[in-house]
Design a protein around this motif. Structure first.
Motif, short mmCIF file in Angstrom:
data_model
loop_
_atom_site.label_atom_id
_atom_site.label_comp_id
_atom_site.label_asym_id
_atom_site.label_seq_id
_atom_site.Cartn_x
_atom_site.Cartn_y
_atom_site.Cartn_z
N GLY A 89 0.79 -1.23 0.00
CA GLY A 89 0.00 0.00 0.00
C GLY A 89 0.82 1.28 0.00
N LEU A 90 2.02 1.22 -0.53
CA LEU A 90 2.88 2.41 -0.49
C LEU A 90 3.03 3.08 -1.85
N THR A 138 3.68 14.22 4.30
CA THR A 138 3.32 13.59 3.04
C THR A 138 1.96 12.90 3.17
N ARG A 139 1.72 12.30 4.33
CA ARG A 139 0.41 11.66 4.52
C ARG A 139 -0.71 12.70 4.42
N MET A 193 -5.12 15.96 9.38
CA MET A 193 -4.05 15.71 10.34
C MET A 193 -4.43 14.63 11.34
N LEU A 194 -5.71 14.62 11.70
CA LEU A 194 -6.17 13.57 12.62
C LEU A 194 -5.96 12.19 11.98
N LEU A 195 -6.35 12.09 10.72
CA LEU A 195 -6.17 10.80 10.01
C LEU A 195 -4.69 10.47 9.88
N THR A 228 -0.55 5.40 9.84
CA THR A 228 0.82 5.82 9.55
C THR A 228 1.56 4.91 8.58
N ARG A 229 1.08 3.70 8.39
CA ARG A 229 1.96 2.76 7.71
C ARG A 229 1.59 2.44 6.27
#
Ligand code: ADP
Ligand code: MG
Length: 447
Positions: A154-155, A281-282, A303-305, A310-311
């Motif tokens: 998933g990256l 980036t997220r 930002m909450l998400l 994170t991965r």
């Protein structure tokens, strides 16, 4: 020539529509000899002719006989390559689409429209892979051949692989780009073995392909015959300077049950890794996705998400999709409250709230600036940068709102906080030392 036109029309009902479009339509009649009963048909290239001979010759002969009541000797002649017209003539249509001069490209690969370089958010985690992919797409087969993109689930590996395909086709619509998952490759191979059509299989992969995009090669682990076939395919393509781009969820040399000789091939070119994206980036990925979907996404929510997921970018997008669906369904705006209600555990779980003052204290220690100064009115650079770093980290690691952060730092206005965040964002780009300091602090605080 009339005879051939009639034959083509009749063949339309004899062979499958796809085969008709793909194999029969591109054929033209060059000559008919009524004395010797010979008919010469032109084909775009050698492999096309061979395929026709193997698969459709009897249909063609029979149809010719039905129409003319004569047994014709059918010969195929390959059009000269000189003008390259054989490749670019409106010959091989896209499956399911009508042939026509505007559709000159051969089989369009199954590329997801959204997976382009434009929609790929550039971040330090994937910059190398992105840059290399762009270079490969610009001059396929020239540099970095093969290229292998590797990284966790998933990256964005598949996204980049498709982006290469899109870019190659955008620059050269006639390029023959073949995208396959390794799973599909294995199934194709099994099918070809079972139906005795290995030649067709090889034609498809070796002769009809300028750029091979092959996804998730780790799937070939333990499949000996597949590896052998792929090994030969690799050699054929590589030695004729056809570009090969692969993805893998492991480093090629670390894929278990993979033949050594194949592993060594995979390492010939360039290996580019993708790591999980950092916080900024997220956030950028989420905002980009929301924008593409035409949905307004609040910074707070993004930002909450990003703080909690994170991965894996796919999970990040999955969460956003659930919010978007909910917003559509109930005609609501996506807010922090809605996010918490819809995603529940996902944004709560494992979330150890760090007290803003703990962060301020850590920053104060790291920069050796007293807490009082951090929260005070002074505006010297020695104080403002640490103060802004503290605001930045509080913003990232806690649920504190902009006004709340302002209050924490001596009753500053929320626009001051926004400016502080922006300043740190850009300072981080330029100042490696500062970036490392922030990364260290973040690690320390979230451990
Ligand atoms: P992988 O093949 O590595 O498992 P994918 O390419 O399928 O991952 O990516 C999963 C999802 O995340 C896709 O929808 C993709 O568009 C998205 N994605 C991953 N990285 C990025 C990025 N840097 N920018 C935009 N979207 C991304
Ligand atoms: Mg993938």
């Amino acid at each position: 020539m009339d005879l051939w036109d009639k034959t083509v029309t009749a063949l339309r009902d004899v062979v499958k529509p796809y085969d008709f479009m793909h194999w029969i339509r591109p054929v033209n009649c060059e000559a008919i000899d009524d004395q010797t009963h010979e008919i010469v048909l032109t084909v775009p290239d050698d492999s096309h002719g061979r395929w026709l001979e193997e698969h459709f010759l009897s249909d063609i002969q029979k149809t010719l006989r039905d129409i003319s009541e004569t047994d014709y000797d059918v010969r195929f002649r390959c059009l000269p390559e000189a003008t390259d017209a054989s490749k670019s003539s409106p010959a091989r249509p896209t499956p399911g689409r009508p042939a026509g001069p505007s559709r000159a490209a051969p089989d369009q690969p199954d590329l997801v429209a959204r997976y382009t370089f434009d929609t790929f958010v550039d971040g330090p985690n994937s910059r190398f892979a992105l840059t290399a992919s762009q270079a490969v797409a610009e001059s396929p087969g020239v540099r970095y051949n093969p290229m292998c993109i590797y990284g966790g689930v998933g990256l964005g590996k598949t996204h980049l692989l498709h982006a290469v395909g899109h870019a190659v086709l955008a620059a050269n619509p006639e390029a023959r780009v073949l995208y396959v998952t390794s799973e599909r490759f294995v199934n194709d191979l099994i099918g070809a073995i079972r139906t005795n059509e290995m030649d067709a299989f090889r034609t498809r992969y070796r002769d009809r392909c300028d750029v091979l995009l092959i996804d998730d090669i780790q799937f070939m682990a333990g499949k000996d015959r597949t590896q052998e076939e792929f090994f030969h395919l690799f050699n054929t393509l590589h030695s004729s300077h056809k570009q090969i781009v692969m993805t893998s969820d492991a480093l090629p040399q670390a894929i278990p049950n993979m033949e050594e000789r194949l592993k060594s091939r995979l390492q010939w070119g360039l290996i580019a890794d993708i790591k999980p994206p950092g916080f900024e980036t997220r956030v950028a990925i989420l905002k980009g996705k929301a924008e593409a979907d035409g949905v307004y996404l609040d910074d707070e929510v993004a930002m909450l998400l990003a703080r909690h997921i994170t991965r894996n970018v796919r999970e990040l997008e999955g969460a956003l999709m659930r919010l978007e669906a909910n917003a559509r369904l109930f005609g609501q705006r996506i807010t922090v409250e809605m996010t918490q209600a819809v995603l529940g555990d996902l944004v709560e779980q494992g979330h150890r709230q760090i007290a803003p003052d703990t962060i301020a204290k850590a920053v104060s220690n790291a920069f050796q600036v007293p807490m009082a100064a951090l929260k005070g009115p002074r505006r010297h650079r020695q104080v403002t940068v640490p103060r802004q770093v503290a605001m930045f980290l509080i913003r990232e690691l806690t649920d504190a709102s902009l006004p709340q952060i302002g209050t924490l730092f001596g009753g500053r206005d929320h626009t001051t906080v926004i400016n502080a965040l922006k300043r740190i964002e850009s300072l981080r780009e330029a100042d490696l030392e500062l970036r490392e300091q922030i990364d260290r602090l973040r690690l320390e605080l979230t451990r």
